[in-house]
Scaffold this active site. Structure first.
Site, PDB file in Angstrom:
ATOM      1  N   TRP A 140     -95.856 -16.354  31.803  1.00 41.68           N
ATOM      2  CA  TRP A 140     -97.061 -15.905  32.502  1.00 41.68           C
ATOM      3  C   TRP A 140     -98.228 -16.699  31.914  1.00 41.68           C
ATOM      4  O   TRP A 140     -98.394 -16.721  30.690  1.00 41.68           O
ATOM      5  CB  TRP A 140     -97.206 -14.410  32.249  1.00 41.68           C
ATOM      6  CG  TRP A 140     -98.361 -13.716  32.907  1.00 41.68           C
ATOM      7  CD1 TRP A 140     -98.753 -13.827  34.198  1.00 41.68           C
ATOM      8  CD2 TRP A 140     -99.237 -12.764  32.287  1.00 41.68           C
ATOM      9  NE1 TRP A 140     -99.823 -12.995  34.432  1.00 41.68           N
ATOM     10  CE2 TRP A 140    -100.134 -12.338  33.273  1.00 41.68           C
ATOM     11  CE3 TRP A 140     -99.342 -12.223  31.004  1.00 41.68           C
ATOM     12  CZ2 TRP A 140    -101.133 -11.395  33.030  1.00 41.68           C
ATOM     13  CZ3 TRP A 140    -100.329 -11.291  30.749  1.00 41.68           C
ATOM     14  CH2 TRP A 140    -101.216 -10.890  31.751  1.00 41.68           C
ATOM     15  N   ASP A 222     -93.364  -8.024  25.856  1.00 35.66           N
ATOM     16  CA  ASP A 222     -94.282  -7.709  26.948  1.00 35.66           C
ATOM     17  C   ASP A 222     -93.464  -6.960  27.998  1.00 35.66           C
ATOM     18  O   ASP A 222     -92.535  -7.519  28.592  1.00 35.66           O
ATOM     19  CB  ASP A 222     -94.859  -9.014  27.526  1.00 35.66           C
ATOM     20  CG  ASP A 222     -95.911  -8.747  28.608  1.00 35.66           C
ATOM     21  OD1 ASP A 222     -96.119  -7.578  28.971  1.00 35.66           O
ATOM     22  OD2 ASP A 222     -96.521  -9.730  29.080  1.00 35.66           O
ATOM     23  N   LYS A 260     -97.551  -1.989  37.529  1.00 32.93           N
ATOM     24  CA  LYS A 260     -96.586  -2.193  38.618  1.00 32.93           C
ATOM     25  C   LYS A 260     -95.766  -0.931  38.855  1.00 32.93           C
ATOM     26  O   LYS A 260     -95.521  -0.547  39.989  1.00 32.93           O
ATOM     27  CB  LYS A 260     -95.618  -3.333  38.303  1.00 32.93           C
ATOM     28  CG  LYS A 260     -96.190  -4.477  37.520  1.00 32.93           C
ATOM     29  CD  LYS A 260     -96.960  -5.444  38.372  1.00 32.93           C
ATOM     30  CE  LYS A 260     -97.604  -6.472  37.473  1.00 32.93           C
ATOM     31  NZ  LYS A 260     -98.233  -7.554  38.069  1.00 32.93           N
TER      32      LYS A 260
HETATM   33  C1  LMR Z   1     -98.996 -11.732  38.184  1.00 30.67           C
HETATM   34  O1  LMR Z   1     -98.405 -12.411  37.342  1.00 30.67           O
HETATM   35  O2  LMR Z   1     -99.233 -12.130  39.341  1.00 30.67           O
HETATM   36  C2  LMR Z   1     -99.447 -10.346  37.830  1.00 30.67           C
HETATM   37  O3  LMR Z   1     -98.937  -9.975  36.585  1.00 30.67           O
HETATM   38  C3  LMR Z   1    -100.904 -10.160  37.937  1.00 30.67           C
HETATM   39  C4  LMR Z   1    -101.663 -10.793  36.806  1.00 30.67           C
HETATM   40  O4  LMR Z   1    -102.398 -10.093  36.117  1.00 30.67           O
HETATM   41  O5  LMR Z   1    -101.535 -12.006  36.596  1.00 30.67           O
END
Ligand code: LMR
Length: 416
Positions: A140, A222, A260
């Site tokens: 992420w 996480d 979520k």
């Molecule tokens: C995403 O990865 O799209 C979600 O977890 C929203 C975010 O906060 O990035």
């Protein structure tokens, strides 16, 4: 810039890709536009879905008319909520007695999962000073930002094997084995890896836990999708619970989000759990005390409404059963949409292999589309996904999946 008179030394930083895309989608007037960008659940009509159980809980909260509902809580947050959040995450079915197990965990309320990641990173940067944090490649994107802001050098371990579109377990293990130093933090996605949708299997998790223990690495979990990924809160917490129960001499932490799994995206509900090893439970309260110091200096305490909703649901057997139902609805629709997209691509004989779409897990598919194909999808078809090829599967519906598959087919054939 001429004639600017400022004490600031600022240069532009790149906009956050996920939310920039969301903004661009919002102002796109094309009637058949499709959002596969930000990870939010959508119904088959492409609409947000306030969970039915959340709506019930909200009604009950109105009836309760709690006079204290807008008051300050404590710096650590809503204390009953924290116990509930901790129990949901850790389950307490291991070999340690429940009392021993709980004595290891210090919990505080955070500004959702991002806030939990941030607080944990700042806390470790101050009090553990890891030489590096290891992030999966890819991860992420916000993990990079969070650890950069905490001032901890970032390194990456291989995670994704592009040629086979599979989890690169060997690459991950050999990099951590050879290059990670004692005391480094290792960021692990508890389930539904964002962005790849590929998780270690149980044997692989066990090997990762052994490696962390042997090399004295600090696991930083996480957990953003508990219950949302598989439909089962136990299954999605398996890795965290395994580390917790089977490695009682290891310290670790968990950043927990309720965005979520309760559909409470804008309410910012989360918790940070620091887990001491079994010989150090006496420092737990000092850990919480230091976390509170960081919280007080930044936002005083976590917000109240969202965690009241979670608390209402998880303190009622009836509402908890409803919630499990809602989790099933969301996870099953996402699985059905993976299958539908796969079926359409196979039917169109789109060049390439597409099994990975149904093999991946959770909110996202790492489609394997190139940045050029992603841009073509946006420019020609108004279909929005991240340039890495990550697609939020819940943006697909019975109504748009054929359109999306045809568009993918077209951009791939045009390029070939
Ligand atoms: C995403 O990865 O799209 C979600 O977890 C929203 C975010 O906060 O990035």
């Amino acid at each position: 810039m001429a004639n600017v008179n400022t004490r600031l030394n600022v240069a532009p930083v790149p906009p956050d890709e996920i939310f920039a895309l969301n903004g661009a989608y919002a102002v796109d007037t094309f009637p058949h536009k499709v959002s596969l960008g930000v990870g939010v659940y959508r119904t088959d009509d492409g609409k947000p879905w306030p969970l039915p159980v959340v709506q019930k809980a909200e009604k009950q909260l109105v009836v309760d008319n709690d006079l204290f509902r807008h008051e300050y809580t404590a710096i650590e947050g809503d204390v009953p909520f924290l116990g509930i959040a901790r129990d949901l995450m850790f389950g307490f079915e291991g070999k340690q007695t429940e009392e021993e197990a709980k004595a290891r965990i210090g919990s505080v309320q955070t500004v959702a999962g991002t806030g939990a990641n941030h607080l944990g990173a700042i806390f470790l940067a101050h009090h553990m000073k890891p030489r590096s944090v290891w992030l999966s490649n890819p991860s992420w994107a916000n993990h990079q930002t969070i650890w950069e802001l905490a001032g901890v050098p970032r390194k990456t371990y291989p995670y994704y094997h592009a040629a086979t579109r599979s989890f690169d377990f060997e690459g991950m293990m050999s990099t951590l084995e050879n290059d990670a130093q004692e005391g480094d933090a290792v960021l692990l996605h508890a389930c539904a890896h964002n962005p790849t949708g590929l998780d270690p299997n149980k044997e692989q998790w066990m090997a990762i836990a052994d490696l962390c223990e042997r090399k004295n690495l600090f696991p930083f979990f996480d957990s953003a999708y508990q219950g949302f990924a598989s439909g089962s809160v136990e299954e999605d917490a398996w890795a965290v619970r395994y580390f917790f129960n089977h490695k009682p001499d290891m310290e670790m932490c968990v950043a927990q989000s309720f965005s979520k799994n309760f559909g409470l995206y804008g309410q910012r509900v989360g918790a940070f759990h620091y887990v001491t090893n079994r010989s150090s439970t006496s420092i737990r309260d000092i850990v919480v005390n230091n976390l509170c110091h960081l919280i007080r200096g930044e936002f005083s305490m976590g917000p109240r409404v969202g965690c009241s909703i979670v608390k209402k649901v998880l303190t009622s057997d009836e509402l908890t059963a409803d919630w499990h139902q809602d989790l099933q609805v969301m996870s099953s629709r996402i699985k059905a949409m993976r299958q539908a997209l796969y079926n359409e691509l196979v039917r169109l004989q789109t060049p390439g292999t597409w099994e990975h779409i149904i093999q991946q897990n959770g909110m996202f598919s790492y489609t394997g589309l190139s940045p050029k194909q992603v841009y073509a999808l946006k420019d020609k078809y108004h279909i929005y996904l991240l340039k890495s090829g990550r697609a939020s599967i819940s943006g697909l519906s019975e109504k748009n999946v054929a359109y999306v598959a045809r568009a993918i087919d077209d951009v791939i054939r045009t390029e070939n």
